[in-house]
Design an enzyme around this catalytic site. Sequence first.
Site, PDB file in Angstrom:
ATOM      1  N   MET A 196      13.002  24.251  -0.216  1.00 42.34           N
ATOM      2  CA  MET A 196      11.994  23.436  -0.896  1.00 42.34           C
ATOM      3  C   MET A 196      12.596  22.495  -1.939  1.00 42.34           C
ATOM      4  SD  MET A 196       8.605  24.603  -3.033  1.00 42.34           S
ATOM      5  CE  MET A 196       7.870  25.468  -1.662  1.00 42.34           C
ATOM      6  N   LYS A 256       0.841  -1.208   0.000  1.00 36.55           N
ATOM      7  CA  LYS A 256       0.000   0.000   0.000  1.00 36.55           C
ATOM      8  C   LYS A 256       0.872   1.252   0.000  1.00 36.55           C
ATOM      9  CE  LYS A 256      -0.032  -0.300   5.005  1.00 36.55           C
ATOM     10  NZ  LYS A 256      -0.670  -0.908   6.169  1.00 36.55           N
ATOM     11  N   ARG A 278      -9.563  -0.191  15.163  1.00 39.17           N
ATOM     12  CA  ARG A 278      -9.449   0.565  13.936  1.00 39.17           C
ATOM     13  C   ARG A 278     -10.440  -0.100  12.990  1.00 39.17           C
ATOM     14  NH1 ARG A 278      -3.498   1.126  11.382  1.00 39.17           N
ATOM     15  NH2 ARG A 278      -4.250  -0.809  10.484  1.00 39.17           N
ATOM     16  N   TYR A 321      18.416  29.993   3.980  1.00 38.12           N
ATOM     17  CA  TYR A 321      17.400  30.819   4.636  1.00 38.12           C
ATOM     18  C   TYR A 321      17.740  31.047   6.104  1.00 38.12           C
ATOM     19  CZ  TYR A 321      14.117  30.508   0.717  1.00 38.12           C
ATOM     20  OH  TYR A 321      13.500  30.632  -0.500  1.00 38.12           O
TER      21      TYR A 321
HETATM   22  C1  LIG Z   1       0.162  -1.804   6.783  1.00 35.12           C
HETATM   23  C2  LIG Z   1      -0.351  -3.090   7.244  1.00 35.12           C
HETATM   24  C3  LIG Z   1       0.510  -4.170   7.426  1.00 35.12           C
HETATM   25  C4  LIG Z   1       2.015  -4.048   7.368  1.00 35.12           C
HETATM   26  O1  LIG Z   1       2.485  -3.557   8.588  1.00 35.12           O
HETATM   27  P1  LIG Z   1       4.042  -3.258   8.880  1.00 35.12           P
HETATM   28  O2  LIG Z   1       4.058  -2.788  10.295  1.00 35.12           O
HETATM   29  O3  LIG Z   1       4.447  -2.206   7.919  1.00 35.12           O
HETATM   30  O4  LIG Z   1       4.780  -4.530   8.668  1.00 35.12           O
HETATM   31  C5  LIG Z   1      -0.064  -5.397   7.734  1.00 35.12           C
HETATM   32  N1  LIG Z   1      -1.406  -5.521   7.874  1.00 35.12           N
HETATM   33  C6  LIG Z   1      -2.254  -4.489   7.746  1.00 35.12           C
HETATM   34  C7  LIG Z   1      -3.706  -4.693   7.927  1.00 35.12           C
HETATM   35  C8  LIG Z   1      -1.759  -3.237   7.435  1.00 35.12           C
HETATM   36  O5  LIG Z   1      -2.589  -2.195   7.326  1.00 35.12           O
END
Ligand SMILES: *Cc1c(COP(=O)(O)O)cnc(C)c1O
Length: 349
Positions: free
Chosen positions: A300, A42, A136, A252
């Site tokens: 920047m 992701k 969550r 800066y």
């Molecule tokens: C992002 C995520 C992971 C990976 O977690 P890491 O701590 O980066 O290894 C695994 N499972 C779910 C549901 C996630 O959202």
Amino acid sequence: MLPDLRSPAPPVRLALDKAALAANWQALDRLSGAATAGAAIKADAYGTGARRAAKVLAEAGCRDFFVAHWREAEEVLDLVPQGSLSVLHGPMSAADAVWAREAGVRPVLNSPSQVQTWLDAGGGLCDVMVDTGINRLGLSMADLADERLSRLEIDVLLSHLASAEEETPLNQQQLHRWEEVCRSLPHRRASLANSAGIALGRDYHGDLTRPGLALYGGVPCAALAPHIAQVVRPEAAIMQVRNIAAGESVGYNATFVAAAPMRVGVISLGYADGYLRCWSSRGILRAGDRVLPVLGRVSMDMTVIDLAAAPDLGEGDWVSADYALPEAARVSGLSQYELLTLLGRRFVR
Ligand SMILES: *Cc1c(COP(=O)(O)O)cnc(C)c1O
């Protein structure tokens, strides 16, 4: 006639060590024992570039990929084996569910309404997330009594640890709830552990682990350190070299003042690239093993570095930022996750 419209490459790139990425996945797969390691890709594979990461991981043997958004699934669909992709956020609408079925991507169902959306669209193989204590996304333990769950065809049954990188009773508590979930919902594969969860031992492995951070060189806990190699390194070209006199300032707000005459380089790397102002007067660029400290404020689009250790370097030469994640997190005050995901869009990936 118009010239070739593709513009020249920018003077900033994100070097990716493909061998290290593949080796990290293989190490995590090994450490997962009887379970298989998947991969969280992701957020553009944590900023490293989802397409190239997916390709490397698939070639290394990874067969399970997790993204958060449907658009992220579309981006890598042609690079991963059929049926190997899951979307963690699940179907928020009928359109999501229809797309999932057509694309052969599994939704992770997180709530009774997502279960309904999936069944309404015709159902099919899916994943289910149950919340065992992070509060969550996910079905609650009470939702397990919902009779609609019995109409699902569940491949991966997931839960997610809140504090896997810490020693806390919450881990055990989540483990016990997860075992209860696994007993009560029929499924093909069970999955609990993220990167740090893999280090918690076999009880936490289930059938499939879901590392993200550690694939990309992050080290969430000491036990993983010997197994994980750095994967990404920001690199930038020196655009200008200047000689400054004692007493002159740099950047800066003139936060750096030269005590003696100096030769400095202006590099094409700034906070818009994700090289944040927290690196001002603190970051280190390198040419080989020679250390080139950041002078004054990061701006920047550029940063000024001390070239004293590299008198041979000049305009057009490339330097790389010190970006070993555990150390970079310590110096910058950012988390290793943030250090990866904030890497900007201008990098050539
Ligand atoms: C992002 C995520 C992971 C990976 O977690 P890491 O701590 O980066 O290894 C695994 N499972 C779910 C549901 C996630 O959202």
